[in-house]
Write a protein that holds these residues in place. Structure first.
Motif, PDB file in Angstrom:
ATOM      1  N   ALA A   1     -10.811  -2.799   2.875  1.00  0.00           N
ATOM      2  CA  ALA A   1     -10.540  -1.388   2.563  1.00  0.00           C
ATOM      3  C   ALA A   1     -10.823  -0.509   3.775  1.00  0.00           C
ATOM      4  N   TYR A   2     -11.932  -0.770   4.451  1.00  0.00           N
ATOM      5  CA  TYR A   2     -12.246   0.025   5.643  1.00  0.00           C
ATOM      6  C   TYR A   2     -11.238  -0.232   6.762  1.00  0.00           C
TER       7      TYR A   2
ATOM      8  N   ILE B   1      -9.454   8.360   0.303  1.00  0.00           N
ATOM      9  CA  ILE B   1      -9.977   7.465  -0.730  1.00  0.00           C
ATOM     10  C   ILE B   1      -9.104   6.212  -0.725  1.00  0.00           C
ATOM     11  N   ALA B   2      -9.716   5.077  -0.378  1.00  0.00           N
ATOM     12  CA  ALA B   2      -8.986   3.807  -0.322  1.00  0.00           C
ATOM     13  C   ALA B   2      -9.285   3.044  -1.607  1.00  0.00           C
ATOM     14  N   ASP B   3      -8.373   3.135  -2.560  1.00  0.00           N
ATOM     15  CA  ASP B   3      -8.629   2.560  -3.879  1.00  0.00           C
ATOM     16  C   ASP B   3      -7.923   1.219  -4.049  1.00  0.00           C
ATOM     17  N   ASP B   4      -8.688   0.223  -4.508  1.00  0.00           N
ATOM     18  CA  ASP B   4      -8.164  -1.138  -4.687  1.00  0.00           C
ATOM     19  C   ASP B   4      -7.596  -1.350  -6.090  1.00  0.00           C
ATOM     20  N   ASN B   5      -6.715  -0.446  -6.507  1.00  0.00           N
ATOM     21  CA  ASN B   5      -6.048  -0.559  -7.803  1.00  0.00           C
ATOM     22  C   ASN B   5      -7.063  -0.686  -8.939  1.00  0.00           C
ATOM     23  N   SER B   6      -8.039   0.233  -8.958  1.00  0.00           N
ATOM     24  CA  SER B   6      -9.110   0.193  -9.947  1.00  0.00           C
ATOM     25  C   SER B   6      -8.571   0.246 -11.374  1.00  0.00           C
ATOM     26  N   PRO B   7      -8.964  -0.703 -12.229  1.00  0.00           N
ATOM     27  CA  PRO B   7      -8.487  -0.680 -13.613  1.00  0.00           C
ATOM     28  C   PRO B   7      -9.068   0.454 -14.450  1.00  0.00           C
ATOM     29  N   ASP B   8     -10.117   1.127 -13.956  1.00  0.00           N
ATOM     30  CA  ASP B   8     -10.722   2.213 -14.732  1.00  0.00           C
ATOM     31  C   ASP B   8     -10.089   3.574 -14.460  1.00  0.00           C
TER      32      ASP B   8
ATOM     33  N   GLU C   1       0.837  -1.192   0.000  1.00  0.00           N
ATOM     34  CA  GLU C   1       0.000   0.000   0.000  1.00  0.00           C
ATOM     35  C   GLU C   1       0.876   1.247   0.000  1.00  0.00           C
ATOM     36  N   ARG C   2       0.366   2.298  -0.643  1.00  0.00           N
ATOM     37  CA  ARG C   2       1.056   3.581  -0.603  1.00  0.00           C
ATOM     38  C   ARG C   2       0.012   4.678  -0.517  1.00  0.00           C
TER      39      ARG C   2
ATOM     40  N   LEU D   1      -5.199   6.306  -0.435  1.00  0.00           N
ATOM     41  CA  LEU D   1      -4.507   5.087  -0.035  1.00  0.00           C
ATOM     42  C   LEU D   1      -4.610   4.101  -1.182  1.00  0.00           C
ATOM     43  N   HIS D   2      -3.498   3.849  -1.866  1.00  0.00           N
ATOM     44  CA  HIS D   2      -3.483   2.922  -2.997  1.00  0.00           C
ATOM     45  C   HIS D   2      -3.194   1.516  -2.479  1.00  0.00           C
ATOM     46  N   ARG D   3      -4.141   0.622  -2.703  1.00  0.00           N
ATOM     47  CA  ARG D   3      -4.006  -0.751  -2.260  1.00  0.00           C
ATOM     48  C   ARG D   3      -3.686  -1.650  -3.459  1.00  0.00           C
TER      49      ARG D   3
END
Length: 270
Positions: free
Chosen positions: A92-93, A55-62, A3-4, A81-83
């Motif tokens: 994520a929470y 914003i906790a983003d799960d490496n969204s492909p979009d 995560e970063r 927060l890039h996951r």
């Protein structure tokens, strides 16, 4: 990949926050929410200008993560927060809670990215948090309502909450809702790191832990509007998990109460 976090600068630890509540962090998990993330951030910033956002983003492909980075670069109250990948809402929470603890926030808000949780109602939840430890935005108390839901989802939500109340003996009318405010003391006490449930069940799990630990839980009526853009992440497997786990928790609680009653009776006979 680890995560970063990206941000325009470090959170302002000297910020006064909200009277009676303190410094507030709104955690918004995202996965493929490129159509929604700008709008929800703008609405939150207008509704609660003294709060910060993560914003906790799960490496969204979009490209949701890249959009979030742009927003963070322009606003010191927005952080990202890039996951490493899609790991589910609960995970994520939990990552957001951990980040909030590290940055010494006093309260954390859960909010969906799709606009179904109206940021304009957040001041009402924060006002209730002055006298409570956990505030639940509730669709099923007097004054709450749901907009644009098909009948089968209404039946599912009402039925799930009724079953939860009966199985757990917990007097909460909307334990599955995801619009809520936690004081950090709650998250520290209930051992959130041991939570592994997702979706509906994640929300029930944390409410159940807070209730069992004697925290003050209140429900505030909200208007829940179904998403207009994007695809819901709800699935039948999440519903099945919730029903199974709630049944297990309720059974364990009743067996534990029975054992305590039997032990108490034996002690009285001595």
């Amino acid at each position: 990949m680890s995560e970063r976090t990206s941000r325009s600068q470090a959170p302002d630890s000297e910020a006064v926050g909200y009277p009676g509540v303190g410094r507030v962090l709104v955690v918004i998990p995202t996965y493929n929410e490129a159509d929604n993330v700008r709008g929800i951030v703008e609405r939150v910033r207008r509704a609660v200008p003294g709060a910060d956002l993560l914003i906790a983003d799960d490496n969204s492909p979009d490209g949701t993560g890249a959009i979030a980075d742009e927003l963070a670069a322009r606003d010191r109250h927005v952080h990202v927060l890039h996951r490493p990948g899609k790991q589910g809402l609960g995970a994520a929470y939990l990552a957001g809670f951990s980040w909030a603890r590290e940055q010494e926030y006093d309260a954390v808000v859960e909010m969906d990215a799709d606009g179904s949780h109206a940021p304009e109602q957040l001041p009402e939840l924060l006002a209730a948090a002055r006298e409570a430890d956990l505030v639940l935005g509730s669709r099923w108390v007097h004054g709450g309502q749901v907009v644009n839901w098909p009948v089968h989802r209404l039946v599912l939500s009402r039925g799930a909450n009724l079953y939860t109340r009966l199985a757990l003996g917990m007097p909460i009318k909307d334990a599955t809702g995801g619009y809520r405010v936690y004081r950090m003391a709650v998250l520290d006490k209930v051992d959130v790191d041991s939570v592994s449930s997702q979706g509906y069940c994640f929300q029930v799990d944390l409410a159940w832990r807070a209730y069992r630990n004697g925290f003050r839980v209140v429900e505030v009526p909200i208007t829940f509007a179904d998403r207009e853009r994007g695809t819901s992440k709800m699935s039948s497997s999440i519903v099945r998990e919730a029903l199974w786990r709630v049944t297990v928790w309720g059974t364990r609680a009743r067996l534990g109460a029975l054992r305590r009653a039997v032990r108490g009776g034996r002690n009285d006979d001595r």
